[in-house]
Scaffold this motif. Structure first.
Motif, PDB file in Angstrom:
ATOM      1  N   TRP A 186      48.740   1.326 -28.063  1.00 35.44           N
ATOM      2  CA  TRP A 186      48.205   2.499 -27.796  1.00 35.44           C
ATOM      3  C   TRP A 186      47.116   2.116 -28.374  1.00 35.44           C
ATOM      4  O   TRP A 186      46.528   1.334 -29.634  1.00 35.44           O
ATOM      5  N   GLY A 187      45.699   2.181 -27.728  1.00 35.66           N
ATOM      6  CA  GLY A 187      44.454   1.960 -28.398  1.00 35.66           C
ATOM      7  C   GLY A 187      42.781   3.492 -28.414  1.00 35.66           C
ATOM      8  O   GLY A 187      43.236   4.336 -27.072  1.00 35.66           O
ATOM      9  N   SER A 188      42.573   3.874 -29.615  1.00 35.21           N
ATOM     10  CA  SER A 188      41.498   4.440 -28.932  1.00 35.21           C
ATOM     11  C   SER A 188      39.923   3.315 -28.432  1.00 35.21           C
ATOM     12  O   SER A 188      39.400   4.396 -27.612  1.00 35.21           O
ATOM     13  N   SER A 189      40.275   2.067 -28.829  1.00 34.04           N
ATOM     14  CA  SER A 189      39.404   1.660 -27.673  1.00 34.04           C
ATOM     15  C   SER A 189      39.538   0.165 -27.983  1.00 34.04           C
ATOM     16  O   SER A 189      40.351   0.060 -29.308  1.00 34.04           O
ATOM     17  N   SER A 190      38.609  -1.335 -28.021  1.00 38.42           N
ATOM     18  CA  SER A 190      39.243  -2.131 -27.471  1.00 38.42           C
ATOM     19  C   SER A 190      39.151  -2.644 -29.369  1.00 38.42           C
ATOM     20  O   SER A 190      39.692  -4.019 -29.267  1.00 38.42           O
ATOM     21  N   SER A 191      38.591  -2.017 -30.483  1.00 32.84           N
ATOM     22  CA  SER A 191      38.919  -2.908 -31.278  1.00 32.84           C
ATOM     23  C   SER A 191      39.463  -1.658 -32.549  1.00 32.84           C
ATOM     24  O   SER A 191      39.384  -1.965 -33.574  1.00 32.84           O
ATOM     25  N   ASP A 192      40.446  -1.096 -31.390  1.00 33.35           N
ATOM     26  CA  ASP A 192      41.414  -0.460 -32.823  1.00 33.35           C
ATOM     27  C   ASP A 192      42.515   0.358 -31.563  1.00 33.35           C
ATOM     28  O   ASP A 192      42.574   0.658 -31.204  1.00 33.35           O
ATOM     29  N   VAL A 193      43.821  -0.815 -31.649  1.00 34.38           N
ATOM     30  CA  VAL A 193      44.722  -0.691 -31.010  1.00 34.38           C
ATOM     31  C   VAL A 193      45.827  -0.713 -31.436  1.00 34.38           C
ATOM     32  O   VAL A 193      46.052  -1.818 -31.953  1.00 34.38           O
ATOM     33  N   LEU A 194      47.019   0.321 -31.321  1.00 34.39           N
ATOM     34  CA  LEU A 194      48.157   0.199 -32.690  1.00 34.39           C
ATOM     35  C   LEU A 194      49.497  -0.242 -31.642  1.00 34.39           C
ATOM     36  O   LEU A 194      49.886  -0.230 -30.404  1.00 34.39           O
ATOM     37  N   ALA A 195      50.257  -0.893 -31.451  1.00 38.59           N
ATOM     38  CA  ALA A 195      51.286  -1.360 -31.023  1.00 38.59           C
ATOM     39  C   ALA A 195      52.481  -1.242 -31.914  1.00 38.59           C
ATOM     40  O   ALA A 195      52.177  -1.497 -33.484  1.00 38.59           O
ATOM     41  N   VAL A 196      53.742  -0.839 -32.002  1.00 35.84           N
ATOM     42  CA  VAL A 196      55.450  -0.166 -32.725  1.00 35.84           C
ATOM     43  C   VAL A 196      56.221  -0.567 -32.096  1.00 35.84           C
ATOM     44  O   VAL A 196      56.092  -0.642 -30.932  1.00 35.84           O
ATOM     45  N   GLY A 197      57.540  -0.629 -33.103  1.00 32.65           N
ATOM     46  CA  GLY A 197      58.422  -1.377 -32.871  1.00 32.65           C
ATOM     47  C   GLY A 197      59.362  -1.181 -32.977  1.00 32.65           C
ATOM     48  O   GLY A 197      59.905  -0.580 -33.907  1.00 32.65           O
ATOM     49  N   ASP A 198      60.576  -1.976 -32.913  1.00 30.70           N
ATOM     50  CA  ASP A 198      61.353  -2.127 -33.599  1.00 30.70           C
ATOM     51  C   ASP A 198      61.229  -2.464 -35.641  1.00 30.70           C
ATOM     52  O   ASP A 198      60.318  -3.125 -36.047  1.00 30.70           O
ATOM     53  N   VAL A 224      53.958   5.671 -29.286  1.00 27.28           N
ATOM     54  CA  VAL A 224      52.162   5.939 -29.810  1.00 27.28           C
ATOM     55  C   VAL A 224      51.128   6.244 -28.913  1.00 27.28           C
ATOM     56  O   VAL A 224      51.295   5.813 -28.188  1.00 27.28           O
ATOM     57  N   TRP A 225      51.332   7.233 -29.570  1.00 25.39           N
ATOM     58  CA  TRP A 225      49.144   8.179 -28.958  1.00 25.39           C
ATOM     59  C   TRP A 225      48.924   8.818 -29.719  1.00 25.39           C
ATOM     60  O   TRP A 225      49.250   9.356 -31.311  1.00 25.39           O
ATOM     61  N   GLY A 226      46.975   8.804 -29.271  1.00 27.58           N
ATOM     62  CA  GLY A 226      46.633   9.295 -31.102  1.00 27.58           C
ATOM     63  C   GLY A 226      45.425  10.005 -29.796  1.00 27.58           C
ATOM     64  O   GLY A 226      45.434   9.816 -28.574  1.00 27.58           O
ATOM     65  N   SER A 227      44.416  10.724 -30.899  1.00 23.10           N
ATOM     66  CA  SER A 227      43.375  11.861 -29.990  1.00 23.10           C
ATOM     67  C   SER A 227      42.195  10.899 -30.396  1.00 23.10           C
ATOM     68  O   SER A 227      41.418  11.148 -29.639  1.00 23.10           O
TER      69      SER A 227
END
Length: 339
Positions: A186-198, A224-227
């Motif tokens: 998930w990301g808030s923009s193209s320059s702020d993306v988060l990936a989560v996992g194991d 993962v998710w954010g406002s």
């Protein structure tokens, strides 16, 4: 005889409470608003929330569903086993032709005519508003999640640290700095993306490269998710719930939600137990064999299947047997030996 009958009824109740009924696992949720939410899961289960209560929808499939996304309340997609793709038009769900039998794990779109689905063996499908077509992903690894900031800026993550980027024309592989499987993005923009996992993995993309963030845990993250960029949540195994404030990640206490779970568990376990206890007690008092059986059967019929973290809480019913014995000894005290 009465004690044995009451305990036998309780055993039947225990078996029903721990193995009977149906329990579903839900894998994804999406909503267009607080009064229009869809939850999907195993065996084709789809629930819809309209602000007052949840209701079961007819999906016409028994395949497990793993991902759901929509562009509006009348344009929702769900994907899952055997390449199944379902579409909701605001009235009913229908099956779409996907062109694959691979498991589809996630779905996301930039609009109703620009939707992506990802899954096993590096599968990436694209929907143009008319039909689904296969895209070249450049990987055979399982893809678990997909998200994009726009129709020309998409990300897909998956097995062995796989991260793909879509530029509006094709998918390319990115260097992720981890070999852990990534489950969500998930990301808030193209320059702020988060990936989560194991293993507690959290990666951040700043528009140029991916870097590892410290989570402080080794539990697996699934979503993962954010406002906003300073208000992000990641969830996972063993009640894992973490919050990012724009600077660092910290564990968040479940609090009220956990209390609700345990309060529900207690009520759903104790009520059937009480039924069994009362039935057994009055059976002993009246020395009625059939009333003892009735107490156990009543508990069996009304005891729901309820579990928390895999623990069948209906197993609390054995306590009823203990109390039953105590009550029986009180009602029929042992005869005193003659002096």
């Amino acid at each position: 005889m009465c004690i044995a009958a009451g305990v036998l009824g309780l055993i039947l109740a225990i078996i029903w409470a721990t193995t009977g009924g149906t329990t579903h696992h839900f894998y994804s949720v999406w909503g267009s608003s607080s009064s229009d939410v869809f939850a999907i899961g195993d065996s084709g289960i789809i629930l819809h929330y309209e602000g007052g209560s949840w209701s079961t929808m007819t999906s016409d499939t028994t395949n497990h569903l793993y991902g759901v996304w929509g562009s509006s309340s009348s344009d929702v997609f769900a994907v899952g086993d055997s390449g199944i793709i379902l579409h909701y038009d605001g009235s009913s769900w229908s099956t779409m032709t996907s062109g694959t039998t691979n498991i589809l794990q996630g779905v996301w779109g930039g609009s109703s005519s620009d939707v992506f689905a990802v899954g096993d063996s590096g599968t990436v499908l694209h929907y143009d508003g008319s039909s689904w077509s296969t895209m070249t992903s450049g990987t055979t690894n399982i893809l678990q999640g997909v998200w994009g900031g726009s129709s020309s800026d998409g990300f897909a993550v998956g097995e062995s640290g796989t991260v793909l980027h879509y530029d509006g024309s094709s998918w390319s592989t990115m260097t992720s700095s981890t070999t852990n499987t990534l489950q969500g993005v998930w990301g808030s923009s193209s320059s702020d993306v988060l990936a989560v996992g194991d293993s507690g993995s959290i990666l951040h993309y700043d528009g140029s490269s991916w870097s590892t963030m410290a989570s402080g845990i080794t539990n697996t993250f699934y979503g993962v998710w954010g406002s906003s960029s300073s208000d992000v949540f990641a969830v996972g195994d063993s009640d894992t719930l973490m919050h990012y404030n724009g600077s660092s990640w910290s564990a968040t206490t479940i609090g009220i939600a956990g209390g609700i779970v345990w309060t529900t568990a207690i009520l759903m376990s104790v009520i059937p137990s009480a039924i069994a206890i009362l039935g057994g007690y009055f059976a002993l008092k009246r020395k009625n064999f059939w009333l003892a059986i009735l107490g156990g059967v009543a508990a069996m019929l009304f005891a729901p299947t309820f579990s928390y973290q895999g623990i069948p809480l209906g197993a609390a019913l054995p306590l009823a047997a203990v109390v039953l014995i105590i009550l029986s000894r009180k009602e029929f005290p042992q005869k005193q030996a003659k002096p």
